[in-house]
Design a protein around this motif. Structure first.
Motif, PDB file in Angstrom:
ATOM      1  N   ALA A   1      69.018 -25.749  -5.046  1.00  0.00           N
ATOM      2  CA  ALA A   1      69.674 -24.569  -5.622  1.00  0.00           C
ATOM      3  C   ALA A   1      70.974 -24.966  -6.324  1.00  0.00           C
ATOM      4  O   ALA A   1      71.260 -24.507  -7.443  1.00  0.00           O
ATOM      5  N   LEU A   2      71.765 -25.819  -5.677  1.00  0.00           N
ATOM      6  CA  LEU A   2      73.009 -26.283  -6.287  1.00  0.00           C
ATOM      7  C   LEU A   2      72.732 -27.119  -7.538  1.00  0.00           C
ATOM      8  O   LEU A   2      73.380 -26.950  -8.577  1.00  0.00           O
ATOM      9  N   THR A   3      71.775 -28.017  -7.417  1.00  0.00           N
ATOM     10  CA  THR A   3      71.458 -28.915  -8.532  1.00  0.00           C
ATOM     11  C   THR A   3      70.942 -28.162  -9.746  1.00  0.00           C
ATOM     12  O   THR A   3      71.446 -28.327 -10.872  1.00  0.00           O
ATOM     13  N   PHE A   4      69.936 -27.311  -9.525  1.00  0.00           N
ATOM     14  CA  PHE A   4      69.355 -26.598 -10.656  1.00  0.00           C
ATOM     15  C   PHE A   4      70.254 -25.451 -11.143  1.00  0.00           C
ATOM     16  O   PHE A   4      70.152 -25.044 -12.298  1.00  0.00           O
ATOM     17  N   GLY A   5      71.134 -24.948 -10.282  1.00  0.00           N
ATOM     18  CA  GLY A   5      72.124 -23.987 -10.746  1.00  0.00           C
ATOM     19  C   GLY A   5      73.060 -24.631 -11.757  1.00  0.00           C
ATOM     20  O   GLY A   5      73.408 -24.041 -12.791  1.00  0.00           O
ATOM     21  N   TYR A   6      73.454 -25.862 -11.475  1.00  0.00           N
ATOM     22  CA  TYR A   6      74.317 -26.631 -12.376  1.00  0.00           C
ATOM     23  C   TYR A   6      73.588 -26.919 -13.688  1.00  0.00           C
ATOM     24  O   TYR A   6      74.136 -26.737 -14.785  1.00  0.00           O
ATOM     25  N   ILE A   7      72.329 -27.337 -13.568  1.00  0.00           N
ATOM     26  CA  ILE A   7      71.536 -27.638 -14.754  1.00  0.00           C
ATOM     27  C   ILE A   7      71.338 -26.387 -15.610  1.00  0.00           C
ATOM     28  O   ILE A   7      71.457 -26.416 -16.851  1.00  0.00           O
ATOM     29  N   ALA A   8      71.039 -25.257 -14.953  1.00  0.00           N
ATOM     30  CA  ALA A   8      70.817 -24.005 -15.672  1.00  0.00           C
ATOM     31  C   ALA A   8      72.069 -23.561 -16.411  1.00  0.00           C
ATOM     32  O   ALA A   8      72.006 -23.115 -17.569  1.00  0.00           O
ATOM     33  N   ALA A   9      73.221 -23.688 -15.760  1.00  0.00           N
ATOM     34  CA  ALA A   9      74.478 -23.278 -16.397  1.00  0.00           C
ATOM     35  C   ALA A   9      74.754 -24.130 -17.626  1.00  0.00           C
ATOM     36  O   ALA A   9      75.164 -23.608 -18.680  1.00  0.00           O
ATOM     37  N   ARG A  10      74.549 -25.415 -17.518  1.00  0.00           N
ATOM     38  CA  ARG A  10      74.771 -26.308 -18.661  1.00  0.00           C
ATOM     39  C   ARG A  10      73.802 -26.000 -19.797  1.00  0.00           C
ATOM     40  O   ARG A  10      74.183 -25.997 -20.981  1.00  0.00           O
ATOM     41  N   ASP A  11      72.552 -25.704 -19.435  1.00  0.00           N
ATOM     42  CA  ASP A  11      71.575 -25.392 -20.470  1.00  0.00           C
ATOM     43  C   ASP A  11      71.921 -24.078 -21.165  1.00  0.00           C
ATOM     44  O   ASP A  11      71.814 -23.970 -22.383  1.00  0.00           O
ATOM     45  N   ALA A  12      72.344 -23.087 -20.373  1.00  0.00           N
ATOM     46  CA  ALA A  12      72.695 -21.783 -20.952  1.00  0.00           C
ATOM     47  C   ALA A  12      73.889 -21.893 -21.900  1.00  0.00           C
ATOM     48  O   ALA A  12      74.000 -21.152 -22.885  1.00  0.00           O
ATOM     49  N   LEU A  13      74.785 -22.845 -21.594  1.00  0.00           N
ATOM     50  CA  LEU A  13      75.971 -23.066 -22.439  1.00  0.00           C
ATOM     51  C   LEU A  13      75.688 -23.997 -23.608  1.00  0.00           C
ATOM     52  O   LEU A  13      76.573 -24.250 -24.429  1.00  0.00           O
ATOM     53  N   GLY A  14      74.471 -24.516 -23.642  1.00  0.00           N
ATOM     54  CA  GLY A  14      74.126 -25.440 -24.703  1.00  0.00           C
ATOM     55  C   GLY A  14      74.670 -26.825 -24.519  1.00  0.00           C
ATOM     56  O   GLY A  14      74.809 -27.593 -25.489  1.00  0.00           O
ATOM     57  N   VAL A  15      75.010 -27.175 -23.274  1.00  0.00           N
ATOM     58  CA  VAL A  15      75.535 -28.511 -22.983  1.00  0.00           C
ATOM     59  C   VAL A  15      74.389 -29.349 -22.450  1.00  0.00           C
ATOM     60  O   VAL A  15      73.988 -29.233 -21.293  1.00  0.00           O
ATOM     61  N   ASN A  16      73.863 -30.204 -23.259  1.00  0.00           N
ATOM     62  CA  ASN A  16      72.721 -31.031 -22.867  1.00  0.00           C
ATOM     63  C   ASN A  16      73.094 -32.505 -22.903  1.00  0.00           C
ATOM     64  O   ASN A  16      73.725 -32.975 -23.853  1.00  0.00           O
ATOM     65  N   ASP A  17      72.729 -33.213 -21.869  1.00  0.00           N
ATOM     66  CA  ASP A  17      73.008 -34.666 -21.810  1.00  0.00           C
ATOM     67  C   ASP A  17      71.914 -35.423 -22.568  1.00  0.00           C
ATOM     68  O   ASP A  17      70.787 -34.990 -22.604  1.00  0.00           O
TER      69      ASP A  17
END
Length: 204
Positions: free
Chosen positions: A188-204
């Motif tokens: 939940a913590l990991t994918f919450g972080y990933i989801a937030a970055r994706d929603a903000l358009g921040v992709n590694d």
């Protein structure tokens, strides 16, 4: 009990489905156990009369095994036979029925002062107690199917724009297994972080 609540819950659900007599399941113990360890909300050291009212309402207590059996709706002879058999093996540190104490995982949760098996002790010192155990949900193996970026997928396996799911809202990354405590929190913590970055358009 050392078995994970995931496994125990499955066994209770299976028993209830097949026989209709596992809800509640009864946790039976003696005065020695009562003095040393917690039994759900029933706390050690604190006298019975000083426990919370809700705890006193569900706690069963009797001078004999036969009397306890009647309180929990069991045949006295059946419970007496079960406990006598359990005690015979517990004294030798054996559990032929459920193999408690066989695995290192079991021993980690046992009491090292109890020998020869830290997971087993006889039930022979009155008064005797019983606490009801009901199955319940604390997690899920179901949920919305997502991709590696926590995006919810539609029926065709394509991501739905702007829709994310994590934690118990998403299908578990562990499938139908339960490796151990925190297995719902970490993803939940990991994918919450990933989801937030994706929603903000921040992709590694």
């Amino acid at each position: 009990e050392a078995a994970s609540y995931h496994i125990t819950g499955q066994k209770m659900a299976q028993r209830e489905a097949e026989h209709g007599d596992a809800s509640p399941t009864w946790f039976v113990f003696d005065a020695d156990y009562r003095r040393k360890y917690p039994a759900g909300p029933l706390l050690p050291v604190i006298p019975d009369w000083f426990q919370e009212g809700a705890v006193q309402a569900i706690m069963k207590k009797a001078k004999t095994i036969g009397e306890l059996a009647e309180q929990i709706g069991m045949e006295p002879a059946a419970l007496d036979t079960t406990i006598s058999r359990f005690n015979e093996y517990a004294a030798k540190g054996e559990d032929p029925d459920f193999h408690r104490g066989d695995a290192a995982y079991d021993k980690m949760y046992g009491d090292p002062s109890v020998t020869p098996n830290p997971c087993l002790a006889t039930i022979d010192k009155g008064p005797f107690y019983a606490m009801p155990i009901y199955p319940g949900d604390i997690g899920t193996n179901g949920g919305l199917q997502t991709d590696a970026r926590a995006r919810v997928l539609n029926e065709k396996g394509k991501p739905i724009a702007g829709l994310y799911a994590v934690g118990n809202n998403a299908a578990s990354s562990m499938g139908e297994s339960y490796p151990g405590a925190g297995v719902t929190i970490g993803p939940a913590l990991t994918f919450g972080y990933i989801a937030a970055r994706d929603a903000l358009g921040v992709n590694d």
